[in-house]
Enzyme design. Structure first.
Site, PDB file in Angstrom:
ATOM      1  N   ASP A   8      29.697  31.545  35.035  1.00  0.00           N
ATOM      2  CA  ASP A   8      31.011  31.091  34.583  1.00  0.00           C
ATOM      3  C   ASP A   8      30.930  29.578  34.353  1.00  0.00           C
ATOM      4  OD1 ASP A   8      31.239  29.879  37.059  1.00  0.00           O
ATOM      5  OD2 ASP A   8      33.132  30.849  37.603  1.00  0.00           O
ATOM      6  N   CYS A  65      28.117  31.268  39.821  1.00  0.00           N
ATOM      7  CA  CYS A  65      29.457  30.687  39.670  1.00  0.00           C
ATOM      8  C   CYS A  65      29.517  29.494  40.628  1.00  0.00           C
ATOM      9  CB  CYS A  65      30.555  31.731  39.902  1.00  0.00           C
ATOM     10  SG  CYS A  65      30.710  32.404  41.564  1.00  0.00           S
ATOM     11  N   THR A  67      30.423  29.364  43.862  1.00  0.00           N
ATOM     12  CA  THR A  67      29.865  29.729  45.174  1.00  0.00           C
ATOM     13  C   THR A  67      28.907  30.914  45.118  1.00  0.00           C
ATOM     14  OG1 THR A  67      31.686  31.255  45.524  1.00  0.00           O
ATOM     15  CG2 THR A  67      31.980  29.007  46.374  1.00  0.00           C
ATOM     16  N   GLY A  70      32.537  35.024  43.952  1.00  0.00           N
ATOM     17  CA  GLY A  70      33.429  35.747  43.032  1.00  0.00           C
ATOM     18  C   GLY A  70      32.665  36.581  42.021  1.00  0.00           C
ATOM     19  N   HIS A  98      14.984  45.253  51.748  1.00  0.00           N
ATOM     20  CA  HIS A  98      15.786  46.233  52.497  1.00  0.00           C
ATOM     21  C   HIS A  98      16.932  46.807  51.675  1.00  0.00           C
ATOM     22  CE1 HIS A  98      14.506  44.549  56.709  1.00  0.00           C
ATOM     23  NE2 HIS A  98      13.473  44.803  55.912  1.00  0.00           N
ATOM     24  N   ARG A 132      13.325  54.176  55.981  1.00  0.00           N
ATOM     25  CA  ARG A 132      14.708  54.080  56.476  1.00  0.00           C
ATOM     26  C   ARG A 132      15.581  53.228  55.550  1.00  0.00           C
ATOM     27  NH1 ARG A 132      11.902  50.160  59.167  1.00  0.00           N
ATOM     28  NH2 ARG A 132      12.994  48.258  59.812  1.00  0.00           N
ATOM     29  N   HIS A 133      14.963  52.274  54.878  1.00  0.00           N
ATOM     30  CA  HIS A 133      15.764  51.431  53.985  1.00  0.00           C
ATOM     31  C   HIS A 133      16.239  52.208  52.766  1.00  0.00           C
ATOM     32  CE1 HIS A 133      14.949  48.094  56.532  1.00  0.00           C
ATOM     33  NE2 HIS A 133      13.645  48.220  56.363  1.00  0.00           N
TER      34      HIS A 133
HETATM   35  C1  RB5 Z   1      35.695  28.563  39.368  1.00  0.00           C
HETATM   36  O1  RB5 Z   1      36.326  27.345  39.477  1.00  0.00           O
HETATM   37  C2  RB5 Z   1      35.286  29.060  40.744  1.00  0.00           C
HETATM   38  O2  RB5 Z   1      36.407  29.499  41.439  1.00  0.00           O
HETATM   39  C3  RB5 Z   1      34.269  30.161  40.606  1.00  0.00           C
HETATM   40  O3  RB5 Z   1      33.176  29.688  39.918  1.00  0.00           O
HETATM   41  C4  RB5 Z   1      33.688  30.779  41.868  1.00  0.00           C
HETATM   42  O4  RB5 Z   1      33.276  29.813  42.790  1.00  0.00           O
HETATM   43  C5  RB5 Z   1      34.410  31.883  42.467  1.00  0.00           C
HETATM   44  O5  RB5 Z   1      33.932  32.566  43.388  1.00  0.00           O
END
Ligand code: RB5
Length: 151
Positions: A8, A65, A67, A70, A98, A132-133
């Protein structure tokens, strides 16, 4: 390997750097993502890359993205997708060995390029284990079936 990558608007710089890195390792990378200055909501990109991986068009996928959270949640809504957010090499290796992760996700706001390269390398080099995995991975599909999710 044939790899699909997507991002994104919070991930184009890391995306570009990872494409260059994976191509330098000899992988073929298709870019579904957006460039610097463009905008897209992460659920749209997560689903798009997730679907391509679940349909078997690629060996694996990479999503970025802000983090990694999302966009991985969105991808994981596609039946057959096992997307893992990774910020360290051990998680990346075990997610493949795994959990059979078929997508690895990053946060551009969380990991730097050198760490991201090490993570990609650990993930691509790891081999998914049987036994098992495999039994546990089969349980993912059972959950999808239980809620009527199919591709
Ligand atoms: C976009 O600003 C941000 O919210 C998105 O990239 C992400 O971190 C969401 O999980």
């Amino acid at each position: 390997m044939k790899i699909v990558i997507g991002n994104d608007h919070a991930g184009p710089k890391l995306k570009n750097q990872l494409i260059e890195y994976m191509e330098s390792l000899g992988h073929e990378v298709d870019d579904f993502g957006i460039g610097i200055g463009e905008k897209i909501d992460y659920p749209i990109m997560g689903e798009k890359v997730g679907r391509a991986v679940a349909e078997g068009k690629y060996d694996c996928g990479v999503l970025i993205c802000g983090t990694g959270v999302g966009i991985s949640i969105a991808a994981n809504k596609v039946p057959g997708v096992r997307a893992a957010v990774c910020s360290d090499v051990t998680t990346a290796r075990l997610a493949k060995e795994h959990n059979g992760a078929n997508i690895i996700a990053f946060g551009e706001r969380i990991v730097g390029i050198e760490t991201a390269k090490d993570i990609v390398n650990a993930y691509l080099s790891a081999v998914t284990e049987d036994g098992r995995h495999a039994d546990r991975r089969a349980m993912f599909a059972k959950i999808e079936e239980k809620y009527g999710a199919k591709l």
